[in-house]
Design a protein around this motif. Structure first.
Motif, PDB file in Angstrom:
ATOM      1  N   THR A  98       5.214   2.025 -10.918  1.00  0.00           N
ATOM      2  CA  THR A  98       6.602   2.631 -11.790  1.00  0.00           C
ATOM      3  C   THR A  98       6.107   2.437 -13.243  1.00  0.00           C
ATOM      4  O   THR A  98       5.106   1.845 -13.618  1.00  0.00           O
ATOM      5  CB  THR A  98       7.606   2.110 -11.088  1.00  0.00           C
ATOM      6  N   GLY A  99       7.022   2.975 -13.926  1.00  0.00           N
ATOM      7  CA  GLY A  99       7.060   2.639 -15.647  1.00  0.00           C
ATOM      8  C   GLY A  99       6.548   3.638 -16.247  1.00  0.00           C
ATOM      9  O   GLY A  99       6.132   3.538 -17.259  1.00  0.00           O
ATOM     10  N   GLY A 100       6.411   4.935 -15.536  1.00  0.00           N
ATOM     11  CA  GLY A 100       5.888   5.846 -16.270  1.00  0.00           C
ATOM     12  C   GLY A 100       6.447   7.332 -15.833  1.00  0.00           C
ATOM     13  O   GLY A 100       7.178   7.391 -14.911  1.00  0.00           O
ATOM     14  N   PRO A 101       6.043   8.701 -16.376  1.00  0.00           N
ATOM     15  CA  PRO A 101       6.176   9.856 -15.767  1.00  0.00           C
ATOM     16  C   PRO A 101       5.877  10.011 -14.558  1.00  0.00           C
ATOM     17  O   PRO A 101       4.917   9.561 -14.258  1.00  0.00           O
ATOM     18  CB  PRO A 101       5.739  10.786 -17.015  1.00  0.00           C
ATOM     19  N   ILE A 102       6.589  10.995 -13.716  1.00  0.00           N
ATOM     20  CA  ILE A 102       5.867  11.340 -12.410  1.00  0.00           C
ATOM     21  C   ILE A 102       4.348  11.947 -12.608  1.00  0.00           C
ATOM     22  O   ILE A 102       4.366  12.808 -13.401  1.00  0.00           O
ATOM     23  CB  ILE A 102       6.935  12.246 -11.739  1.00  0.00           C
ATOM     24  N   SER A 103       3.581  11.385 -11.874  1.00  0.00           N
ATOM     25  CA  SER A 103       2.079  11.882 -12.168  1.00  0.00           C
ATOM     26  C   SER A 103       1.250  11.099 -10.793  1.00  0.00           C
ATOM     27  O   SER A 103       1.702  10.432 -10.366  1.00  0.00           O
ATOM     28  CB  SER A 103       1.881  11.039 -13.430  1.00  0.00           C
ATOM     29  N   PHE A 104       0.121  11.924 -10.970  1.00  0.00           N
ATOM     30  CA  PHE A 104      -1.015  11.420  -9.984  1.00  0.00           C
ATOM     31  C   PHE A 104      -1.928  10.532 -10.878  1.00  0.00           C
ATOM     32  O   PHE A 104      -3.025  10.231 -10.008  1.00  0.00           O
ATOM     33  CB  PHE A 104      -1.499  12.687  -9.351  1.00  0.00           C
ATOM     34  N   ASP A 105      -1.613  10.237 -12.097  1.00  0.00           N
ATOM     35  CA  ASP A 105      -2.574   9.664 -12.892  1.00  0.00           C
ATOM     36  C   ASP A 105      -2.125   8.030 -12.742  1.00  0.00           C
ATOM     37  O   ASP A 105      -1.164   7.677 -13.481  1.00  0.00           O
ATOM     38  CB  ASP A 105      -2.644  10.180 -14.244  1.00  0.00           C
ATOM     39  N   SER A 106      -3.123   7.195 -12.307  1.00  0.00           N
ATOM     40  CA  SER A 106      -2.587   5.910 -12.250  1.00  0.00           C
ATOM     41  C   SER A 106      -2.311   5.254 -13.850  1.00  0.00           C
ATOM     42  O   SER A 106      -1.742   4.308 -13.922  1.00  0.00           O
ATOM     43  CB  SER A 106      -3.647   5.105 -11.672  1.00  0.00           C
ATOM     44  N   GLN A 107      -3.055   5.935 -14.885  1.00  0.00           N
ATOM     45  CA  GLN A 107      -2.828   5.438 -16.175  1.00  0.00           C
ATOM     46  C   GLN A 107      -1.322   5.776 -16.686  1.00  0.00           C
ATOM     47  O   GLN A 107      -1.132   5.177 -17.648  1.00  0.00           O
ATOM     48  CB  GLN A 107      -3.772   6.040 -17.079  1.00  0.00           C
ATOM     49  N   ASP A 108      -0.698   6.589 -16.162  1.00  0.00           N
ATOM     50  CA  ASP A 108       0.588   6.572 -16.563  1.00  0.00           C
ATOM     51  C   ASP A 108       1.691   5.607 -15.925  1.00  0.00           C
ATOM     52  O   ASP A 108       2.734   5.907 -16.730  1.00  0.00           O
ATOM     53  CB  ASP A 108       1.238   8.143 -15.974  1.00  0.00           C
ATOM     54  N   TYR A 109       1.151   4.873 -15.373  1.00  0.00           N
ATOM     55  CA  TYR A 109       2.339   3.641 -14.659  1.00  0.00           C
ATOM     56  C   TYR A 109       1.997   2.631 -15.220  1.00  0.00           C
ATOM     57  O   TYR A 109       0.796   1.955 -15.215  1.00  0.00           O
ATOM     58  CB  TYR A 109       2.017   4.051 -13.184  1.00  0.00           C
ATOM     59  N   LYS A 110       2.822   1.849 -15.562  1.00  0.00           N
ATOM     60  CA  LYS A 110       2.899   0.533 -16.409  1.00  0.00           C
ATOM     61  C   LYS A 110       2.968  -0.648 -15.503  1.00  0.00           C
ATOM     62  O   LYS A 110       2.323  -1.554 -15.553  1.00  0.00           O
ATOM     63  CB  LYS A 110       3.915   0.349 -17.485  1.00  0.00           C
ATOM     64  N   TYR A 111       3.725  -0.652 -14.165  1.00  0.00           N
ATOM     65  CA  TYR A 111       3.951  -1.808 -13.412  1.00  0.00           C
ATOM     66  C   TYR A 111       3.407  -1.352 -12.075  1.00  0.00           C
ATOM     67  O   TYR A 111       3.670  -0.356 -11.442  1.00  0.00           O
ATOM     68  CB  TYR A 111       5.476  -1.873 -13.577  1.00  0.00           C
ATOM     69  N   TRP A 112       2.777  -2.579 -11.535  1.00  0.00           N
ATOM     70  CA  TRP A 112       2.289  -2.247 -10.149  1.00  0.00           C
ATOM     71  C   TRP A 112       2.681  -3.431  -9.403  1.00  0.00           C
ATOM     72  O   TRP A 112       2.790  -4.517  -9.869  1.00  0.00           O
ATOM     73  CB  TRP A 112       0.804  -2.197 -10.514  1.00  0.00           C
ATOM     74  N   GLY A 113       2.591  -2.979  -8.040  1.00  0.00           N
ATOM     75  CA  GLY A 113       2.569  -4.293  -6.991  1.00  0.00           C
ATOM     76  C   GLY A 113       1.352  -4.818  -6.954  1.00  0.00           C
ATOM     77  O   GLY A 113       0.498  -4.363  -7.292  1.00  0.00           O
ATOM     78  N   GLN A 114       1.431  -5.715  -5.948  1.00  0.00           N
ATOM     79  CA  GLN A 114      -0.133  -6.516  -5.651  1.00  0.00           C
ATOM     80  C   GLN A 114      -0.749  -5.809  -4.535  1.00  0.00           C
ATOM     81  O   GLN A 114      -1.909  -6.046  -4.448  1.00  0.00           O
ATOM     82  CB  GLN A 114       0.238  -8.031  -5.206  1.00  0.00           C
ATOM     83  N   GLY A 115      -0.063  -4.785  -3.634  1.00  0.00           N
ATOM     84  CA  GLY A 115      -0.688  -4.041  -2.771  1.00  0.00           C
ATOM     85  C   GLY A 115      -0.737  -4.697  -1.281  1.00  0.00           C
ATOM     86  O   GLY A 115      -0.440  -5.807  -1.173  1.00  0.00           O
ATOM     87  N   THR A 116      -0.887  -3.886  -0.264  1.00  0.00           N
ATOM     88  CA  THR A 116      -0.861  -4.338   1.034  1.00  0.00           C
ATOM     89  C   THR A 116      -1.941  -3.411   1.856  1.00  0.00           C
ATOM     90  O   THR A 116      -2.023  -2.424   1.440  1.00  0.00           O
ATOM     91  CB  THR A 116       0.717  -4.099   1.689  1.00  0.00           C
ATOM     92  N   GLN A 117      -2.582  -4.156   2.744  1.00  0.00           N
ATOM     93  CA  GLN A 117      -3.712  -3.723   3.040  1.00  0.00           C
ATOM     94  C   GLN A 117      -3.660  -2.869   4.426  1.00  0.00           C
ATOM     95  O   GLN A 117      -2.682  -3.268   5.377  1.00  0.00           O
ATOM     96  CB  GLN A 117      -4.799  -4.788   3.788  1.00  0.00           C
ATOM     97  N   VAL A 118      -4.051  -1.790   4.612  1.00  0.00           N
ATOM     98  CA  VAL A 118      -3.941  -0.773   5.692  1.00  0.00           C
ATOM     99  C   VAL A 118      -5.309  -0.546   6.321  1.00  0.00           C
ATOM    100  O   VAL A 118      -6.205   0.063   5.576  1.00  0.00           O
ATOM    101  CB  VAL A 118      -3.003   0.642   5.436  1.00  0.00           C
ATOM    102  N   THR A 119      -5.491  -0.843   7.669  1.00  0.00           N
ATOM    103  CA  THR A 119      -6.707  -0.870   8.218  1.00  0.00           C
ATOM    104  C   THR A 119      -6.697   0.001   9.412  1.00  0.00           C
ATOM    105  O   THR A 119      -5.794  -0.218  10.178  1.00  0.00           O
ATOM    106  CB  THR A 119      -7.455  -2.068   8.619  1.00  0.00           C
ATOM    107  N   VAL A 120      -7.288   1.201   9.501  1.00  0.00           N
ATOM    108  CA  VAL A 120      -7.188   2.241  10.802  1.00  0.00           C
ATOM    109  C   VAL A 120      -8.364   2.052  11.408  1.00  0.00           C
ATOM    110  O   VAL A 120      -9.548   2.492  10.959  1.00  0.00           O
ATOM    111  CB  VAL A 120      -6.688   3.553  10.226  1.00  0.00           C
ATOM    112  N   SER A 121      -8.453   1.564  12.582  1.00  0.00           N
ATOM    113  CA  SER A 121      -9.559   1.313  13.440  1.00  0.00           C
ATOM    114  C   SER A 121      -9.385   1.141  14.885  1.00  0.00           C
ATOM    115  O   SER A 121      -8.341   0.603  15.292  1.00  0.00           O
ATOM    116  CB  SER A 121     -10.466   0.029  12.792  1.00  0.00           C
TER     117      SER A 121
END
Length: 122
Positions: A98-121
Motif C-alpha cells: 500500500t501507500g500509492g495509487p492503485i496500480s499493478f506496478d510494484s514501484q508505486d507502492y511504498k509499504y510492504w508486508g513480509q510475505g507469506t508462502q503459498v505452495t501448491v503441490s
C-alpha cells in the motif's frame, strides 16, 4: 507507523483453496489503495489483485481472474485474498502493499508486508 502483516499461506493440493489475510496498522483502508503481489523463485514480482480505497473497485491479473477474489473488512483493518482452483504455478511468496495509487506496478507502492508462502503441490 504503517505496518502490514500477511498470514494464511501454506501447502495446498492443486484445485484447493486458501485465504490470505493482510492486517494493516498505522492507517485505515479507506486512505490508500491496496494490492497483492507474488514472487515465485527465479521470477519477477507480479501483481495479482488490487482494490481501490475510494470505491472498492477491484482489478486482477489475467491468470487469476475467476479464481482469486480480493476483499476488505474495514472494521478489522484487514484485506483478504481468497484463492480457489489453485495451480502449481500459483506457488509463490504473496505480499500485500500500500501507500500509492492503485496500480499493478510494484514501484508505486511504498509499504510492504513480509510475505507469506503459498505452495501448491500434490
Amino acid at each position: 507507523q504503517v505496518q502490514l502483516v500477511e498470514s494464511g499461506g501454506g501447502l495446498v493440493q492443486p484445485g484447493g483453496s486458501l485465504r490470505l489475510s493482510c492486517t494493516v496498522s498505522g492507517f485505515t483502508l479507506d486512505y490508500w489503495s491496496i494490492a497483492w503481489f507474488r514472487q515465485a523463485p527465479g521470477k519477477e514480482r507480479e501483481a495479482v489483485a488490487c482494490m481501490s480505497n475510494s470505491d472498492g473497485s477491484t482489478y486482477y491479473t489475467d491468470s487469476v481472474k475467476g479464481r482469486f477474489t480480493i476483499s476488505r473488512d474495514n472494521a478489522a483493518n484487514t484485506v483478504y485474498l481468497q484463492m480457489s482452483g489453485l495451480k502449481p504455478e500459483d506457488t509463490a511468496v504473496y505480499s500485500c502493499a500500500t501507500g500509492g495509487p492503485i496500480s499493478f506496478d510494484s514501484q508505486d507502492y511504498k509499504y510492504w508486508g513480509q510475505g507469506t508462502q503459498v505452495t501448491v503441490s500434490p
